[in-house]
Design an enzyme around this catalytic site. Structure first.
Site, PDB file in Angstrom:
ATOM      1  N   ASP A   1       0.837  -1.198   0.000  1.00 23.61           N
ATOM      2  CA  ASP A   1       0.000   0.000   0.000  1.00 23.61           C
ATOM      3  C   ASP A   1       0.872   1.249   0.000  1.00 23.61           C
ATOM      4  OD1 ASP A   1      -2.326   1.475   0.043  1.00 23.61           O
ATOM      5  OD2 ASP A   1      -2.616   1.302   2.201  1.00 23.61           O
TER       6      ASP A   1
ATOM      7  N   HIS B   1       3.113   3.377  -9.068  1.00 21.59           N
ATOM      8  CA  HIS B   1       2.982   1.945  -9.347  1.00 21.59           C
ATOM      9  C   HIS B   1       4.277   1.372  -9.937  1.00 21.59           C
ATOM     10  CE1 HIS B   1      -1.126   2.116  -8.183  1.00 21.59           C
ATOM     11  NE2 HIS B   1      -1.557   2.768  -9.246  1.00 21.59           N
TER      12      HIS B   1
ATOM     13  N   LEU C   1      12.009 -20.135  -3.153  1.00 24.72           N
ATOM     14  CA  LEU C   1      10.906 -19.316  -2.671  1.00 24.72           C
ATOM     15  C   LEU C   1       9.652 -19.520  -3.508  1.00 24.72           C
ATOM     16  CD1 LEU C   1      10.025 -16.797  -0.840  1.00 24.72           C
ATOM     17  CD2 LEU C   1      10.631 -15.417  -2.852  1.00 24.72           C
TER      18      LEU C   1
END
Length: 244
Positions: A24, A41, A135
């Site tokens: 956020d 962004h 991962l």
């Protein structure tokens, strides 16, 4: 939570194997710099790269990122288009590096409802990295926690109606097995950047006993040090799971 006291690589997870992040603050980051939202962004994508690179060295096995919620469709059409374009660019530009580093890329949410060319790209990325043992990078796309629960409940109800399942067999475990996240362990912690204190319809079931971590840092400024600091805070928590 300070981003100045990062633990050494491999020492900081403190038992946190699965971290979920609500990314956020992109818009506020751009506004503070008098830049268009798309600039925020784009900077956020760079933060994703940094965090994915740092995560294995800090002991994480699974990293789930809230990349695009089902509510994000309410944003202006040009912003949605920009977000989809950035997603496509990230997958196209990073897939070789992710694969080379043993990262397994996967997705949760109603992502197969995206445009066909996007779905095809995501499917290819999943297939290419499916055998990797490093991962697990899980991106929540067109995701909503309530929708996920409804889909899981609907599947159980259909099985009961068809006689494939008894009503008494509808348990918490049975529902959890129908969630998008069934193949991964539940998140140990949910981190939100930018100081906001809400889940925003993210991993509602899965977060029942997750630790909440909040940082004032805006997502585009988040880096390996901030990730290390979050995991160090997690390590200081005493997890009780309702027992006392």
């Amino acid at each position: 939570m300070s981003a100045t006291a990062a633990p050494l690589a491999g020492d900081g997870a403190g038992g946190c194997r699965h971290l979920a992040i609500i990314m956020d603050g992109n818009g506020r980051w751009a506004k503070a710099r008098r830049l268009p939202r798309i600039a925020g962004h784009r900077a956020g994508v760079e933060a994703v790269r940094r965090v994915v690179e740092a995560a294995p060295g800090l002991g994480l096995d699974v990293l789930t990122l809230y990349a695009f919620s089902s509510e994000n469709w309410k944003r202006p059409a040009d912003e949605v288009s920009d977000l989809m374009g950035l997603l496509k660019h990230y997958v196209q530009s990073e897939i070789d590096n992710l694969h080379r580093n043993g990262v397994r890329l996967d997705f949760i949410g109603n992502w197969r409802a995206l445009k066909p060319d996007m779905v095809a790209l995501l499917e290819r990325a999943r297939e290419r990295t499916a055998g990797n043992q490093g991962l697990s990078l899980v991106m929540a796309l067109n995701y909503g926690g309530q929708d996920e629960l409804v889909r899981a409940a609907r599947g159980l109800a259909a099985d009961v109606a068809a006689g494939r399942l008894n009503a008494d067999d509808v348990t918490a475990e049975a529902l959890e097995a129908r969630l998008d996240t069934a193949q991964w362990p539940l998140p140990d912690a949910v981190l939100r950047t930018s100081g906001e204190l809400r889940l925003s319809n993210f991993l509602l079931w899965q977060s029942a006993y997750a630790e909440f971590l909040v940082t004032e840092t805006l997502w585009p400024d988040f880096d390996a040090a901030a990730l290390g600091a979050a995991l160090a805070e997690f390590a200081r928590r005493e997890r009780r799971f309702g027992g006392r």
